[in-house]
Write a protein that holds these residues in place. Structure first.
Motif, short mmCIF file in Angstrom:
data_model
loop_
_atom_site.label_atom_id
_atom_site.label_comp_id
_atom_site.label_asym_id
_atom_site.label_seq_id
_atom_site.Cartn_x
_atom_site.Cartn_y
_atom_site.Cartn_z
N SER A 384 -42.26 -40.66 -64.32
CA SER A 384 -41.18 -39.69 -64.15
C SER A 384 -40.34 -39.75 -65.43
O SER A 384 -39.66 -40.75 -65.68
CB SER A 384 -40.33 -40.03 -62.92
OG SER A 384 -41.09 -39.85 -61.73
N PHE A 386 -37.41 -38.85 -67.95
CA PHE A 386 -36.04 -38.34 -67.93
C PHE A 386 -35.48 -38.30 -69.34
O PHE A 386 -35.58 -39.26 -70.09
CB PHE A 386 -35.14 -39.22 -67.07
CG PHE A 386 -33.71 -38.76 -67.03
CD1 PHE A 386 -33.33 -37.69 -66.22
CD2 PHE A 386 -32.73 -39.38 -67.80
CE1 PHE A 386 -32.01 -37.25 -66.20
CE2 PHE A 386 -31.41 -38.95 -67.77
CZ PHE A 386 -31.05 -37.88 -66.97
N HIS A 394 -32.72 -34.47 -62.47
CA HIS A 394 -34.05 -34.83 -61.98
C HIS A 394 -34.99 -35.04 -63.17
O HIS A 394 -34.99 -34.24 -64.11
CB HIS A 394 -34.63 -33.73 -61.08
CG HIS A 394 -33.82 -33.48 -59.85
ND1 HIS A 394 -33.67 -34.41 -58.84
CD2 HIS A 394 -33.09 -32.39 -59.46
CE1 HIS A 394 -32.91 -33.91 -57.89
NE2 HIS A 394 -32.53 -32.68 -58.25
N PRO A 395 -35.80 -36.08 -63.13
CA PRO A 395 -36.82 -36.25 -64.18
C PRO A 395 -37.98 -35.30 -63.96
O PRO A 395 -38.05 -34.61 -62.93
CB PRO A 395 -37.25 -37.71 -64.02
CG PRO A 395 -37.03 -38.00 -62.57
CD PRO A 395 -35.83 -37.19 -62.15
N ILE A 396 -38.87 -35.26 -64.93
CA ILE A 396 -40.07 -34.43 -64.79
C ILE A 396 -41.28 -35.35 -64.72
O ILE A 396 -41.34 -36.39 -65.37
CB ILE A 396 -40.22 -33.44 -65.96
CG1 ILE A 396 -40.14 -34.16 -67.31
CG2 ILE A 396 -39.17 -32.35 -65.89
CD1 ILE A 396 -40.33 -33.26 -68.50
N SER A 397 -42.23 -34.97 -63.91
CA SER A 397 -43.47 -35.73 -63.81
C SER A 397 -44.31 -35.47 -65.05
O SER A 397 -44.46 -34.32 -65.49
CB SER A 397 -44.25 -35.32 -62.56
OG SER A 397 -43.52 -35.64 -61.39
N SER A 441 -45.74 -33.19 -69.76
CA SER A 441 -45.07 -32.97 -68.48
C SER A 441 -45.72 -31.81 -67.74
O SER A 441 -46.17 -30.85 -68.35
CB SER A 441 -43.59 -32.69 -68.71
OG SER A 441 -43.43 -31.58 -69.57
N ASP A 445 -39.80 -33.65 -60.76
CA ASP A 445 -39.77 -34.65 -59.69
C ASP A 445 -38.40 -34.60 -59.01
O ASP A 445 -37.46 -35.29 -59.40
CB ASP A 445 -40.04 -36.04 -60.28
CG ASP A 445 -40.26 -37.09 -59.20
OD1 ASP A 445 -40.08 -36.75 -58.01
OD2 ASP A 445 -40.61 -38.24 -59.54
N LYS A 446 -38.28 -33.80 -57.96
CA LYS A 446 -37.00 -33.62 -57.29
C LYS A 446 -36.65 -34.76 -56.35
O LYS A 446 -35.54 -34.82 -55.82
CB LYS A 446 -37.00 -32.30 -56.51
CG LYS A 446 -37.05 -31.07 -57.40
CD LYS A 446 -36.90 -29.80 -56.60
CE LYS A 446 -36.86 -28.57 -57.49
NZ LYS A 446 -36.70 -27.32 -56.72
N VAL A 448 -36.44 -37.86 -57.26
CA VAL A 448 -35.75 -38.87 -58.04
C VAL A 448 -34.53 -38.24 -58.70
O VAL A 448 -34.60 -37.12 -59.21
CB VAL A 448 -36.67 -39.49 -59.10
CG1 VAL A 448 -35.92 -40.52 -59.93
CG2 VAL A 448 -37.89 -40.13 -58.44
N ARG A 492 -41.81 -45.36 -58.10
CA ARG A 492 -41.91 -44.51 -59.27
C ARG A 492 -41.84 -45.37 -60.53
O ARG A 492 -41.11 -46.36 -60.59
CB ARG A 492 -40.76 -43.50 -59.33
CG ARG A 492 -40.85 -42.37 -58.34
CD ARG A 492 -41.93 -41.38 -58.69
NE ARG A 492 -41.80 -40.16 -57.95
CZ ARG A 492 -42.27 -39.96 -56.71
NH1 ARG A 492 -42.92 -40.94 -56.10
NH2 ARG A 492 -42.10 -38.80 -56.11
N VAL A 494 -40.36 -44.91 -63.97
CA VAL A 494 -39.41 -44.00 -64.62
C VAL A 494 -39.35 -44.34 -66.10
O VAL A 494 -39.15 -45.50 -66.48
CB VAL A 494 -38.01 -44.10 -63.98
CG1 VAL A 494 -37.03 -43.17 -64.69
CG2 VAL A 494 -38.08 -43.77 -62.49
#
Length: 661
Positions: A384, A386, A394-397, A441, A445-446, A448, A492, A494
């Motif tokens: 994830s 960020f 929110h971070p992105i996967s 990406s 990732d909503k 987190v 996760r 991160v």
């Protein structure tokens, strides 16, 4: 191994036209291999067989003649290139340049007859006749119709007028004129489909032998698409597919294909056009040297028979292919190793990667083919990602890929699958050099959430005095705390990308690496866990001040900041001395202001005494007032003298403290 690929067309891109090649005693010259560049070029290599001297004829599209002239190279170990030739750029203009009529004149009989005035013709039809054309004229009839008449000069010297109607036919008596008209009509007809040129390469050589030649032309850019299946053990299967088109206008049979990821500088030049240099005309000076009139006729006859008298003209045509062929011949003689384009599979070059597809291919013209070029296991991980500058909590996967394939990979679209083979998103994979790592990406990732808190400040860590200058060493510090609220359903990984700053030092217990622009902080956050990640940026700085320029308050502040007790006491002493000096100076300034006011009052009193009657009571009052003012002035001047002495002592004390620091 030969692969027979007959696929339905995915995309028909007709950038190239058919290239059919024939040679003396050769029935075909097939495509042997094609190297496609990601720069939008195709190097096409063909092979033919010659026995002794011969020629190779290459039919190329008109819009690619310039590329052929620029890049055609012949490989013949037992032969030399003699010349190369092809039709000019404008055969229609060349044909009609020496004809008495234009292409437009061929569209109507009256126009053609007018352009060929003086020619002998025979009229067949209702109005028969014969003679030399004098001209064509039209008349309006009463009903508004228009009639066309041909005027002929007969052999008897009479001029006759013949109406040209729908039943009239005209035959030119001179076979040469008829041949020119027929030739012109043929050229006009062929010009309608003038989309190609036959390039003829003549080669002198010995024996029966294979001859190869190559050229570079524009081609569709080949693309790359990737599939990655991310496992749970830090590994992934990465598969790269090349998407390419056969847009040459002919089928490929048993053709070797090489893909090159370079982006070369590509140029074009209009080599097939003619350029004429402007020349100023030098007038001929004609002097009358007194030739007798009787002899002038003989001179005119002599000039008429010479090349200078307006008869035959010297040709100005320049062989357009002389320079390109000299270059091609020199290239063959000096650089036969140009066959380096046929390289090994998945080879790494200095600036690009080359992929030679396994075996040969049969691909129909217009078809699109997708072929795997890489299938390797690489190090990979789902994270994830960020970035605080995105402005989203929110971070992105993303998938982190390390290129361990042994070859640099060109950029392309990336489709991501999880360890179960389920599709989870698309991404863009930038060009990935061998041994490098990229993150791509593919989703938000909503589950987190990351909060960002920042504190900053400046701390003085050292104070010293050198030659009357106060030098401070400061540390600027910015601490960022990332509060990560993990997903409620799963663990996760991160990865936080904290932006770099030039000249700043970075510290974090979770530092896991860095890129050119960011520090990477990596932590594992259990499901439902809240985790803090700290990132500290520091930068050392300093300032300098002249002690003599600092006031008492500044010195007191630096004294309270100093960690050195000696410096601390000295600065405190200097602060008190500066304060005494400042207060004494202010008192002296106030005394000077009071002195100025007393002098002004003294002057007014003296002026008033001049107008007051002598011996009056008012005069006595003003005399007393003037005496009081003068007494105060004396007292003020004495006070100022004492203050100056005190100020001098304080100033000397300040100077002594600064000097003995």
């Amino acid at each position: 191994m030969t692969r027979k690929i007959l696929l339905s067309t995915v995309a028909a891109i007709a950038m190239l036209q058919p290239l059919a090649v024939l040679a003396e005693s050769v029935t075909s010259s097939p495509v042997k291999s094609i190297t496609l560049s990601s720069g939008g070029l195709a190097e096409i290599r063909r092979t033919a067989t010659l026995d002794g001297n011969g020629e190779i004829r290459i039919e190329v599209p008109l819009d690619q003649v310039n590329d052929i002239l620029k890049s055609l190279v012949v490989f013949d170990a037992n032969g030399t290139v003699k010349d190369l030739s092809l039709a000019g750029p404008n055969p229609l203009d060349e044909t009609f340049k020496n004809l008495p009529f234009t292409p437009d004149d061929l569209t109507a009989l009256p126009k053609l007859l007018m352009s060929l005035k003086g020619s002998k013709v025979t009229i067949e039809g209702r109005n028969k006749g014969a003679g030399t054309i004098l001209g064509v004229e039209t008349e309006k009839r009463a009903e508004g119709a228009e009639a066309t008449f041909l005027n002929l000069l007969g052999e008897d010297g009479l001029i006759s007028r013949y109406e040209l109607d729908g039943a009239s036919t005209v035959k030119f008596d001179d076979p040469a004129v008829r041949a020119k008209i027929a030739s012109a009509v043929a050229v006009v007809g062929s010009n309608v489909t003038d989309t190609a040129r036959n390039v003829v390469v003549k080669i002198d050589g010995k024996g029966k032998r294979p001859v190869e030649f190559s050229y570079v032309v524009a081609a569709p850019i080949w693309k790359t698409s990737y599939r990655v299946v991310v496992g749970a053990d830090g590994k992934a299967r990465l598969q790269a597919w090349a998407v390419l088109e056969n847009a040459t206008g002919e089928d490929w049979n048993d053709v070797g294909i090489v893909l090159n990821s370079s982006s070369p500088v590509t140029l074009t030049q209009r080599l097939h056009e003619r350029y004429w240099k402007h020349r100023d005309e030098l007038p001929i000076a004609v002097d009358n040297v007194g030739i007798p009139e009787a002899d002038r006729g003989a001179v005119r006859n002599l000039l008429a028979k010479s090349d200078f008298g307006g008869g035959a003209r010297a040709s100005q045509t320049v062989p357009a292919m002389a320079a390109p062929m000299a270059m091609a011949e020199a290239t063959v003689a000096e650089s036969p190793e140009m066959s380096y384009a046929q390289s090994a599979a998945a080879s790494e070059g200095d600036i690009s990667a080359t992929f030679k597809l396994d075996g040969t291919y049969d691909i129909r013209n217009g078809d699109t083919v997708s072929v795997p070029i890489v299938d390797k296991e690489v190090a990979a991980e789902l994270v994830s990602l960020f970035r605080p500058d995105r402005g989203d909590s929110h971070p992105i996967s993303a998938v982190s890929l390390e290129n361990t394939t042994g070859v640099s990979l060109p950029g392309g679209i990336l489709t991501v699958y999880d360890s179960k083979g389920a599709y989870i998103g698309d991404s863009s994979l930038l060009g990935l050099p061998n041994g490098d790592t990229r993150m791509s990406s593919f989703a938000l990732d909503k589950k987190v959430n990351v909060e960002t808190k920042t504190n900053s400040g400046i701390k003085t860590v050292e104070i010293k005095v050198v030659d009357g200058v106060l030098v401070t060493k400061n540390v600027m510090r910015e601490e960022t705390t990332y509060v990560i609220h993990g997903a409620a359903d799963a663990e996760r990984t991160v990865l936080i990308e904290h932006p770099k700053r030039d000249g700043w030092e970075f510290q974090s217990p979770d530092l896991n690496g860095e890129s050119a622009s960011d520090y990477r902080l990596k932590v594992k956050v259990a499901k439902g866990e809240t985790h803090e990640v700290k990132a500290v940026l520091t930068r050392a700085g300093g300032e300098s001040y002249q002690l003599a320029d600092l006031n008492a308050a500044d010195l007191a502040q630096w004294s309270s900041t100093s960690l050195d007790p000696v410096i601390k006491d000295k600065l405190s002493e200097l602060s008190r001395a500066k304060k005494d000096e400042f207060e004494t100076r202010r008192q002296l300034e106030r005394a000077a202001e009071e002195h100025n006011a007393l002098q002004a009052s003294q002057e007014r009193t003296r002026e008033n005494l001049k107008v007051i009657p002598a011996g009056s009571d008012q005069q006595k009052e003003y005399v007393q007032k003037l005496s009081d003012i003068e007494e105060k002035i004396d007292q003020n001047e004495a006070t100022q003298t004492q203050m100056r002495e005190t100020l001098s002592k304080f100033t000397s004390r300040v100077d002594d403290i600064i000097r003995t620091f």
